[in-house]
Design a protein around this motif. Structure first.
Motif, PDB file in Angstrom:
ATOM      1  N   SER A   1       0.825  -1.204   0.000  1.00 42.92           N
ATOM      2  CA  SER A   1       0.000   0.000   0.000  1.00 42.92           C
ATOM      3  C   SER A   1       0.859   1.254   0.000  1.00 42.92           C
ATOM      4  O   SER A   1       0.468   2.283  -0.534  1.00 42.92           O
ATOM      5  N   ALA A   2       2.062   1.152   0.597  1.00 44.70           N
ATOM      6  CA  ALA A   2       2.923   2.333   0.696  1.00 44.70           C
ATOM      7  C   ALA A   2       3.490   2.722  -0.665  1.00 44.70           C
ATOM      8  O   ALA A   2       3.418   3.881  -1.076  1.00 44.70           O
ATOM      9  N   PHE A   3       4.074   1.760  -1.387  1.00 45.28           N
ATOM     10  CA  PHE A   3       4.705   2.085  -2.660  1.00 45.28           C
ATOM     11  C   PHE A   3       3.683   2.198  -3.774  1.00 45.28           C
ATOM     12  O   PHE A   3       3.897   2.911  -4.735  1.00 45.28           O
TER      13      PHE A   3
ATOM     14  N   LEU B   1       8.500   7.984   0.143  1.00 48.79           N
ATOM     15  CA  LEU B   1       9.086   7.161   1.198  1.00 48.79           C
ATOM     16  C   LEU B   1      10.594   7.059   1.101  1.00 48.79           C
ATOM     17  O   LEU B   1      11.229   6.502   1.989  1.00 48.79           O
ATOM     18  N   MET B   2      11.157   7.565   0.035  1.00 46.14           N
ATOM     19  CA  MET B   2      12.605   7.490  -0.176  1.00 46.14           C
ATOM     20  C   MET B   2      13.345   8.559   0.628  1.00 46.14           C
ATOM     21  O   MET B   2      14.499   8.347   1.037  1.00 46.14           O
ATOM     22  N   PHE B   3      12.695   9.688   0.881  1.00 47.14           N
ATOM     23  CA  PHE B   3      13.418  10.852   1.368  1.00 47.14           C
ATOM     24  C   PHE B   3      14.011  10.683   2.762  1.00 47.14           C
ATOM     25  O   PHE B   3      15.145  11.092   3.018  1.00 47.14           O
ATOM     26  N   LYS B   4      13.283  10.073   3.683  1.00 50.60           N
ATOM     27  CA  LYS B   4      13.781   9.986   5.053  1.00 50.60           C
ATOM     28  C   LYS B   4      15.109   9.258   5.108  1.00 50.60           C
ATOM     29  O   LYS B   4      16.080   9.728   5.728  1.00 50.60           O
ATOM     30  N   GLN B   5      15.198   8.102   4.447  1.00 53.11           N
ATOM     31  CA  GLN B   5      16.430   7.325   4.504  1.00 53.11           C
ATOM     32  C   GLN B   5      17.511   7.894   3.604  1.00 53.11           C
ATOM     33  O   GLN B   5      18.694   7.794   3.919  1.00 53.11           O
ATOM     34  N   LEU B   6      17.122   8.509   2.480  1.00 49.14           N
ATOM     35  CA  LEU B   6      18.122   9.146   1.629  1.00 49.14           C
ATOM     36  C   LEU B   6      18.761  10.328   2.355  1.00 49.14           C
ATOM     37  O   LEU B   6      19.991  10.499   2.320  1.00 49.14           O
ATOM     38  N   ARG B   7      17.940  11.121   3.022  1.00 50.49           N
ATOM     39  CA  ARG B   7      18.501  12.235   3.806  1.00 50.49           C
ATOM     40  C   ARG B   7      19.377  11.720   4.934  1.00 50.49           C
ATOM     41  O   ARG B   7      20.421  12.293   5.247  1.00 50.49           O
ATOM     42  N   GLY B   8      18.953  10.610   5.560  1.00 45.56           N
ATOM     43  CA  GLY B   8      19.742  10.045   6.638  1.00 45.56           C
ATOM     44  C   GLY B   8      21.097   9.572   6.163  1.00 45.56           C
ATOM     45  O   GLY B   8      22.135   9.850   6.794  1.00 45.56           O
ATOM     46  N   ALA B   9      21.119   8.842   5.046  1.00 46.97           N
ATOM     47  CA  ALA B   9      22.386   8.329   4.520  1.00 46.97           C
ATOM     48  C   ALA B   9      23.304   9.458   4.082  1.00 46.97           C
ATOM     49  O   ALA B   9      24.491   9.496   4.443  1.00 46.97           O
ATOM     50  N   LEU B  10      22.770  10.403   3.297  1.00 41.57           N
ATOM     51  CA  LEU B  10      23.598  11.499   2.809  1.00 41.57           C
ATOM     52  C   LEU B  10      24.034  12.420   3.940  1.00 41.57           C
ATOM     53  O   LEU B  10      25.148  12.959   3.934  1.00 41.57           O
TER      54      LEU B  10
ATOM     55  N   HIS C   1      13.737   2.548 -10.545  1.00 39.81           N
ATOM     56  CA  HIS C   1      13.696   4.005 -10.719  1.00 39.81           C
ATOM     57  C   HIS C   1      12.284   4.452 -11.085  1.00 39.81           C
ATOM     58  O   HIS C   1      11.919   5.610 -10.851  1.00 39.81           O
ATOM     59  N   THR C   2      11.490   3.548 -11.659  1.00 37.87           N
ATOM     60  CA  THR C   2      10.111   3.892 -12.022  1.00 37.87           C
ATOM     61  C   THR C   2       9.295   4.204 -10.781  1.00 37.87           C
ATOM     62  O   THR C   2       8.377   5.031 -10.819  1.00 37.87           O
ATOM     63  N   TRP C   3       9.601   3.541  -9.660  1.00 39.24           N
ATOM     64  CA  TRP C   3       8.927   3.826  -8.393  1.00 39.24           C
ATOM     65  C   TRP C   3       9.599   4.970  -7.639  1.00 39.24           C
ATOM     66  O   TRP C   3       9.105   5.407  -6.623  1.00 39.24           O
ATOM     67  N   GLY C   4      10.740   5.429  -8.134  1.00 39.90           N
ATOM     68  CA  GLY C   4      11.463   6.493  -7.441  1.00 39.90           C
ATOM     69  C   GLY C   4      12.095   6.033  -6.150  1.00 39.90           C
ATOM     70  O   GLY C   4      12.243   6.820  -5.221  1.00 39.90           O
ATOM     71  N   ILE C   5      12.492   4.746  -6.073  1.00 36.73           N
ATOM     72  CA  ILE C   5      13.085   4.225  -4.836  1.00 36.73           C
ATOM     73  C   ILE C   5      14.506   3.714  -5.088  1.00 36.73           C
ATOM     74  O   ILE C   5      15.013   2.853  -4.369  1.00 36.73           O
ATOM     75  N   ALA C   6      15.151   4.247  -6.119  1.00 36.09           N
ATOM     76  CA  ALA C   6      16.551   3.925  -6.395  1.00 36.09           C
ATOM     77  C   ALA C   6      17.237   5.198  -6.859  1.00 36.09           C
ATOM     78  O   ALA C   6      16.597   6.098  -7.417  1.00 36.09           O
ATOM     79  N   ILE C   7      18.541   5.268  -6.640  1.00 31.71           N
ATOM     80  CA  ILE C   7      19.297   6.439  -7.074  1.00 31.71           C
ATOM     81  C   ILE C   7      20.669   5.990  -7.551  1.00 31.71           C
ATOM     82  O   ILE C   7      21.266   5.066  -6.992  1.00 31.71           O
TER      83      ILE C   7
ATOM     84  N   MET D   1      26.959   1.898  -9.665  1.00 31.47           N
ATOM     85  CA  MET D   1      26.400   3.239  -9.481  1.00 31.47           C
ATOM     86  C   MET D   1      25.084   3.206  -8.702  1.00 31.47           C
ATOM     87  O   MET D   1      24.625   4.228  -8.192  1.00 31.47           O
ATOM     88  N   HIS D   2      24.456   2.037  -8.592  1.00 27.43           N
ATOM     89  CA  HIS D   2      23.045   1.913  -8.227  1.00 27.43           C
ATOM     90  C   HIS D   2      22.844   1.583  -6.743  1.00 27.43           C
ATOM     91  O   HIS D   2      23.397   0.618  -6.237  1.00 27.43           O
ATOM     92  N   PHE D   3      22.014   2.395  -6.077  1.00 27.81           N
ATOM     93  CA  PHE D   3      21.601   2.141  -4.702  1.00 27.81           C
ATOM     94  C   PHE D   3      20.074   2.171  -4.667  1.00 27.81           C
ATOM     95  O   PHE D   3      19.475   3.135  -5.161  1.00 27.81           O
ATOM     96  N   GLN D   4      19.465   1.144  -4.103  1.00 26.40           N
ATOM     97  CA  GLN D   4      18.001   1.093  -4.089  1.00 26.40           C
ATOM     98  C   GLN D   4      17.499   0.738  -2.696  1.00 26.40           C
ATOM     99  O   GLN D   4      18.171   0.067  -1.920  1.00 26.40           O
ATOM    100  N   LEU D   5      16.303   1.217  -2.410  1.00 21.40           N
ATOM    101  CA  LEU D   5      15.690   0.989  -1.112  1.00 21.40           C
ATOM    102  C   LEU D   5      15.353  -0.483  -0.975  1.00 21.40           C
ATOM    103  O   LEU D   5      14.566  -1.036  -1.727  1.00 21.40           O
TER     104      LEU D   5
END
Length: 393
Positions: A251-253, A293-302, A337-343, A384-388
């Motif tokens: 339900s989240a993604f 849902l990506m932002f909290k952990q991406l901000r935490g890691a960076l 990347h289609t779900w926006g949960i990889a960078i 290059m790839h990091f994904q949730l």
């Protein structure tokens, strides 16, 4: 016109945090977290005058429902036979699909043989014989969400009728609440299909067995072309991810309809994008577009990378939400990347199938924050790839 396909990763019971950050799709083991567990099946005993024992075959084995094929018009017997004979098809069952009105509200309906259909239902539903006896008796099984939305009462009567104006309603007893297939809001017996305006052989549920569900979906697409819509119900094994599973993640993604184009790009439906994709600011990289849902952990890691004086090790951030197939090839699985949960990080110096130049400390910090790294994959390596890979509360 591009073929319209739908992708839906079906949820299975799992722990709230999946720790299997492996290169291949891993099933999360262990007891379910109560908050993530799908609602339990609820049934009610029939009234005395309807209690004749229905003929429902026992469940001998479960089949994972990997691909759902739905069509507006009946599929020909030749097409159905061809789909059943695909080398990657482990099992299949035909169903009748469409929309009906329940107490005046349009809902998605499935009419099926309960003895066959039950094998493709999720764990906890397939095993409950009472659910399938309810269908065999000519009663209705309704999903929990639909029952709540329409304020339906277990054991009560509901009016079910075809969408065609002037159709005569059928008064059915609501014998069970249960989860069966995505979008299956009401399930009834095959004998009720025609009275409710559902055309026969308008759907198939298919299992790939031990094979990759995405390969089955591709093979199905080659047979049906534009005759039907294809739902991918299981996460493709070709996508190297250790997804957090469970109803919470599903339900989240979210699941979405999309169109794909010859250049390998994808256009998700606008409502899914509006509900899930956000533009936000993160340390080091600045403004990025990702799943909310990506932002909290991406901000935490960076943020940790920056705090440890490693910001210079990240030279470029090369896309988070980029709706496309892997390698922009429509025969491949959908890129996360289609779900926006990889960078992609430092893409220029970390091409696919080449040695990594990523700082190991940066990689470990991303893993600490719930990400899987493409440099760990056996093939293809994607440094290059990091994904949730897991949601960390």
């Amino acid at each position: 016109m591009p073929l319209r396909v739908r992708s839906r990763f079906a949820a299975t019971g799992a722990t709230a945090l999946c720790a299997l950050l492996t290169a291949a799709l891993a099933a999360c083991g262990g007891p379910e977290n109560a908050a993530d567990r799908p609602p339990a099946v609820h049934t009610t005993a029939p009234q005395a005058d309807t209690a004749a024992a229905p003929n429902v075959a026992p469940l001998t084995h479960r089949m994972r429902a990997d691909v759902l094929v739905t069509a507006v018009k009946p599929l020909s017997a030749a097409v159905v036979r061809k789909l059943g004979r695909l080398h990657i098809t482990a099992a299949t069952t035909t169903i009748d699909v469409g929309s009906v009105r329940v107490n005046g509200h349009a809902v998605h309906a499935v009419a099926a043989d309960p003895s066959q259909f039950r094998a493709f239902a999720p764990p906890g539903t397939a095993e409950v014989t009472g659910v399938w006896e309810t269908v065999a008796r000519g009663e209705a099984v309704v999903s929990h969400a639909t029952a709540k939305r329409l304020n339906l009462k277990l054991g009560g009567s509901i009016s079910v009728k075809a969408l065609k104006p002037g159709s005569t309603p059928r008064i059915l007893r609501l014998g069970a609440f249960a989860t069966t297939l995505p979008d299956a809001e009401i399930v009834v017996a095959e004998s009720l299909a025609r009275p409710l305006g559902l055309h026969s052989m308008t759907g198939l549920v298919m299992s790939a067995g031990k094979a990759d569900p995405a390969q089955l979906a591709t093979a199905v697409r080659s047979v049906v072309g534009t005759l039907a819509t294809i739902d991918l119900l299981s996460a493709p094994a070709a996508n190297p991810t250790a997804f957090l599973t469970g109803s919470r993640a599903a339900s989240a993604f979210g699941a979405f309809s999309y169109r794909y184009f010859p250049d390998g790009t994808i256009q998700p439906d606008a409502s899914w994008v509006a509900n899930n994709i956000r533009v936000g600011s993160v340390p080091i990289l600045g403004t990025v577009t990702c799943h909310k849902l990506m932002f909290k952990q991406l901000r935490g890691a960076l943020g940790e990378i920056q705090a440890r004086g490693l910001a210079s090790k990240i030279r470029t951030g090369d896309g988070c939400y980029v709706p496309r197939f892997i390698e922009r090839n429509p025969h491949n699985s959908i890129s996360l990347h289609t779900w926006g949960i990889a960078i992609d990080i430092n893409a220029g110096s970390n091409p696919v199938n080449h040695a990594s130049t990523q700082d190991p400390r940066v990689v470990q910090i991303f893993k600490k924050w719930g990400y899987t790294w493409g440099g760990d994959w056996s093939s293809p390596k994607d440094p290059m790839h990091f994904q949730l890979g897991a949601i960390i509360d």
